[in-house]
Write a protein that holds these residues in place. Structure first.
Motif, PDB file in Angstrom:
ATOM      1  N   PRO A   1       0.825  -1.211   0.000  1.00  0.00           N
ATOM      2  CA  PRO A   1       0.000   0.000   0.000  1.00  0.00           C
ATOM      3  C   PRO A   1       0.859   1.260   0.000  1.00  0.00           C
ATOM      4  CG  PRO A   1      -0.897  -1.608   1.531  1.00  0.00           C
ATOM      5  CD  PRO A   1       0.412  -2.165   1.065  1.00  0.00           C
ATOM      6  N   GLY A   2       0.494   2.206  -0.857  1.00  0.00           N
ATOM      7  CA  GLY A   2       1.270   3.431  -1.015  1.00  0.00           C
ATOM      8  C   GLY A   2       2.270   3.368  -2.145  1.00  0.00           C
ATOM      9  N   ASP A   3       2.601   2.154  -2.614  1.00  0.00           N
ATOM     10  CA  ASP A   3       3.513   2.012  -3.750  1.00  0.00           C
ATOM     11  C   ASP A   3       2.795   2.395  -5.049  1.00  0.00           C
ATOM     12  OD1 ASP A   3       5.341   1.095  -1.972  1.00  0.00           O
ATOM     13  OD2 ASP A   3       5.276  -1.008  -2.613  1.00  0.00           O
ATOM     14  N   VAL A   4       3.587   2.830  -6.012  1.00  0.00           N
ATOM     15  CA  VAL A   4       3.066   3.150  -7.352  1.00  0.00           C
ATOM     16  C   VAL A   4       3.844   2.348  -8.375  1.00  0.00           C
ATOM     17  CG1 VAL A   4       2.787   4.932  -9.114  1.00  0.00           C
ATOM     18  CG2 VAL A   4       2.295   5.463  -6.716  1.00  0.00           C
ATOM     19  N   LEU A   5       3.118   1.693  -9.264  1.00  0.00           N
ATOM     20  CA  LEU A   5       3.722   0.940 -10.354  1.00  0.00           C
ATOM     21  C   LEU A   5       3.576   1.752 -11.633  1.00  0.00           C
ATOM     22  CD1 LEU A   5       5.014  -1.882 -10.916  1.00  0.00           C
ATOM     23  CD2 LEU A   5       2.743  -2.629 -11.663  1.00  0.00           C
ATOM     24  N   LEU A   6       4.689   1.996 -12.300  1.00  0.00           N
ATOM     25  CA  LEU A   6       4.684   2.819 -13.507  1.00  0.00           C
ATOM     26  C   LEU A   6       5.017   1.950 -14.714  1.00  0.00           C
ATOM     27  CD1 LEU A   6       4.460   5.636 -14.792  1.00  0.00           C
ATOM     28  CD2 LEU A   6       6.910   5.932 -14.353  1.00  0.00           C
ATOM     29  N   LEU A   7       4.049   1.797 -15.617  1.00  0.00           N
ATOM     30  CA  LEU A   7       4.229   1.096 -16.874  1.00  0.00           C
ATOM     31  C   LEU A   7       4.384   2.130 -17.984  1.00  0.00           C
ATOM     32  CD1 LEU A   7       1.309  -1.476 -16.429  1.00  0.00           C
ATOM     33  CD2 LEU A   7       3.666  -1.708 -15.649  1.00  0.00           C
ATOM     34  N   TYR A   8       5.213   1.833 -18.979  1.00  0.00           N
ATOM     35  CA  TYR A   8       5.493   2.817 -20.019  1.00  0.00           C
ATOM     36  C   TYR A   8       5.968   2.108 -21.275  1.00  0.00           C
ATOM     37  CZ  TYR A   8      10.153   1.829 -18.243  1.00  0.00           C
ATOM     38  OH  TYR A   8      11.296   1.184 -17.845  1.00  0.00           O
ATOM     39  N   THR A   9       5.967   2.836 -22.381  1.00  0.00           N
ATOM     40  CA  THR A   9       6.481   2.307 -23.642  1.00  0.00           C
ATOM     41  C   THR A   9       7.832   2.954 -23.945  1.00  0.00           C
ATOM     42  OG1 THR A   9       5.290   3.996 -24.925  1.00  0.00           O
ATOM     43  CG2 THR A   9       4.152   1.906 -24.524  1.00  0.00           C
ATOM     44  N   ASP A  10       8.518   2.417 -24.936  1.00  0.00           N
ATOM     45  CA  ASP A  10       9.876   2.911 -25.197  1.00  0.00           C
ATOM     46  C   ASP A  10       9.893   4.317 -25.789  1.00  0.00           C
ATOM     47  OD1 ASP A  10       8.984   2.423 -27.748  1.00  0.00           O
ATOM     48  OD2 ASP A  10      10.408   0.815 -28.189  1.00  0.00           O
ATOM     49  N   GLY A  11       8.722   4.821 -26.227  1.00  0.00           N
ATOM     50  CA  GLY A  11       8.678   6.203 -26.688  1.00  0.00           C
ATOM     51  C   GLY A  11       9.014   7.191 -25.590  1.00  0.00           C
ATOM     52  N   VAL A  12       8.854   6.780 -24.327  1.00  0.00           N
ATOM     53  CA  VAL A  12       9.195   7.651 -23.195  1.00  0.00           C
ATOM     54  C   VAL A  12      10.704   7.674 -22.984  1.00  0.00           C
ATOM     55  CG1 VAL A  12       8.886   8.055 -20.736  1.00  0.00           C
ATOM     56  CG2 VAL A  12       6.964   7.194 -22.104  1.00  0.00           C
ATOM     57  N   ILE A  13      11.304   6.506 -22.830  1.00  0.00           N
ATOM     58  CA  ILE A  13      12.728   6.453 -22.483  1.00  0.00           C
ATOM     59  C   ILE A  13      13.628   6.721 -23.691  1.00  0.00           C
ATOM     60  CG2 ILE A  13      12.394   4.941 -20.518  1.00  0.00           C
ATOM     61  CD1 ILE A  13      13.108   2.575 -22.265  1.00  0.00           C
ATOM     62  N   GLU A  14      13.074   6.689 -24.889  1.00  0.00           N
ATOM     63  CA  GLU A  14      13.872   6.967 -26.082  1.00  0.00           C
ATOM     64  C   GLU A  14      13.704   8.394 -26.576  1.00  0.00           C
ATOM     65  OE1 GLU A  14      13.024   4.011 -28.992  1.00  0.00           O
ATOM     66  OE2 GLU A  14      13.953   2.382 -27.851  1.00  0.00           O
ATOM     67  N   ALA A  15      12.943   9.203 -25.850  1.00  0.00           N
ATOM     68  CA  ALA A  15      12.829  10.621 -26.206  1.00  0.00           C
ATOM     69  C   ALA A  15      14.173  11.302 -25.964  1.00  0.00           C
ATOM     70  CB  ALA A  15      11.728  11.280 -25.387  1.00  0.00           C
ATOM     71  N   ARG A  16      14.623  12.083 -26.921  1.00  0.00           N
ATOM     72  CA  ARG A  16      15.934  12.733 -26.837  1.00  0.00           C
ATOM     73  C   ARG A  16      15.773  14.242 -26.677  1.00  0.00           C
ATOM     74  NH1 ARG A  16      20.281   9.601 -29.103  1.00  0.00           N
ATOM     75  NH2 ARG A  16      19.570   7.604 -29.951  1.00  0.00           N
TER      76      ARG A  16
END
Length: 404
Positions: A301-316
């Motif tokens: 409880p209180g934790d947050v799980l963050l799901l994402y696609t590679d468009g986020v981490i590959e933004a330059r």
């Protein structure tokens, strides 16, 4: 709740601004007056053609035709004032003005038809987007959920990134994925994955069995599409992360299919949930001798799980550096009241990181917070749109048992 300014409203050619409409009429009045008062050897009548031509650039065919008719009438007034209508010079000027006015009116009509077709296509795209990528609910059992979809192109409505969620008898299952490729082919493959997830997520089967069904659906769709013109064989696949969050307990199960690892935010710490046995992307399991293994992680409880696609981490950024999501998530978590606020901060920060606020690829994020247990039944789950994306979810309705 997109941090980018909304695109300006498209003005139809049949809806000219009054200030713009005054310009061609003022031009006609000035040219007519000066031509009447000019010496006999000076002829300004040919300049009248600019009035209907200018009108066609911002108005519809009816307004363009009216301006053209007024220009022809003005040319007649000039001819009568200076000589006669039978004067050869003025006769040719009137004929030429009538022909050019007719041409520009016809072209204004073609532009209006084309704009109506584009408006209809946008409406169809919005409806398709609501079907393919439905909004996630804000509350799903003991979870609070927020989502965002940022399109690389401001006018785009659907892309190859996808996410969905489904309630089961024991918890909540979430999917996030990224289809290889772009355009309509990617949209079609995303619809295949989402359809398979919606059909199988409610079944009383383990997470590995669910992922196997998704893989089979992608593989079957790829086999059907192989050999179609312009599409190489065997290239259809989708990276994905599938998550199962039980209502009871403090764990989360993850199956990763070639997808970036989810991030677990706990206090001021951010940990990447790297699975020990990642699977190949969906659609490629038959090419790799590997099964699907679900790995458990603590999710309290209180934790947050963050799901994402590679468009986020590959933004330059302007220097070519990738977006440091893990560091930025740690910085954004303090003071963020819930997953929606977290995504707002990350979304705005991601756009600041990208030159001109434009991403090189579509990007999607889903944030899931486990709430502390509470006495009594959970509050009614409500439907909610994406937190700051250019889509989806304007006015969408959803059955409480349906996935998104």
């Amino acid at each position: 709740m997109d941090p980018r300014p909304p695109p300006p409203r498209t003005r139809r050619h049949g809806e000219p601004r009054l200030a713009l409409l005054a310009v061609p009429f003022a031009l006609i009045a000035v040219v007519t007056l000066v031509d009447v008062l000019a010496p006999p050897e000076v002829h300004l009548g040919p300049f009248l053609v600019a009035a209907p031509a200018l009108t066609a650039s911002f108005a519809g065919p009816r307004t363009t035709g009216i301006v053209g008719a007024v220009a022809v009438l003005a040319q007649v007034v000039v001819a009568v004032s200076r000589t006669t209508l039978t004067d050869l010079n003025h006769t040719f000027q009137i004929i030429a003005l009538i022909l050019i006015s007719a041409f520009v009116t016809f072209f204004a009509h073609l532009r209006e038809v084309h704009e109506a077709q584009l408006t209809q296509l946008r409406s169809v795209a919005e409806a398709a987007q609501q079907v393919v990528l439905r909004p996630l609910r804000e509350r799903m059992g003991p979870l609070r959920v927020a989502s965002v979809y940022l399109a690389a192109e401001a006018e785009a409505l659907i892309g190859g990134d996808l996410y969905a969620a489904a309630r089961t008898a024991h918890g909540t299952r979430l999917l996030i994925g990224d289809v290889r490729g772009k355009g309509l082919d990617a949209v079609g493959e995303a619809a295949v994955v989402l359809g398979a997830f919606r059909a199988a997520a409610h079944l009383d089967a383990g997470l590995p069995e669910l992922v196997a069904r998704l893989d089979a659906a992608v593989a079957a769709d790829r086999d059907e599409e192989d050999g179609t013109p312009g599409r190489p064989e065997g290239e259809g696949f989708t990276t994905a992360a599938v998550v199962d969050v039980p209502d009871r307990g403090t764990t989360v199960e993850v199956v990763s299919c070639g997808h970036p690892p989810p991030l677990l935010l706990r206090g001021d710490r951010v940990v990447a949930l790297e699975v020990a046995h990642p699977a190949p992307p969906l659609g490629l399991a038959e090419l790799v001798d590997s099964g699907y293994t679900a790995q458990s992680f603590a999710f309290e409880p209180g934790d947050v799980l963050l799901l994402y696609t590679d468009g986020v981490i590959e933004a330059r950024d302007a220097s070519g550096a990738f977006y440091p999501l893990q560091d930025r998530a740690a910085a954004a978590r303090p003071g963020a009241a819930g997953p929606d606020a977290l995504l707002r901060r990350l979304c705005a920060d991601l756009l600041r990181h990208s030159p001109g606020g434009r991403l090189g690829d579509d990007a999607a994020m889903v944030a899931v917070e486990r709430l502390a247990p509470r006495a009594g039944p959970d509050p009614e789950e409500t439907t909610r749109a994406g937190s700051c994306g250019s889509r989806p979810g304007r006015g969408a309705r959803q059955d409480p048992n349906e996935t998104t």
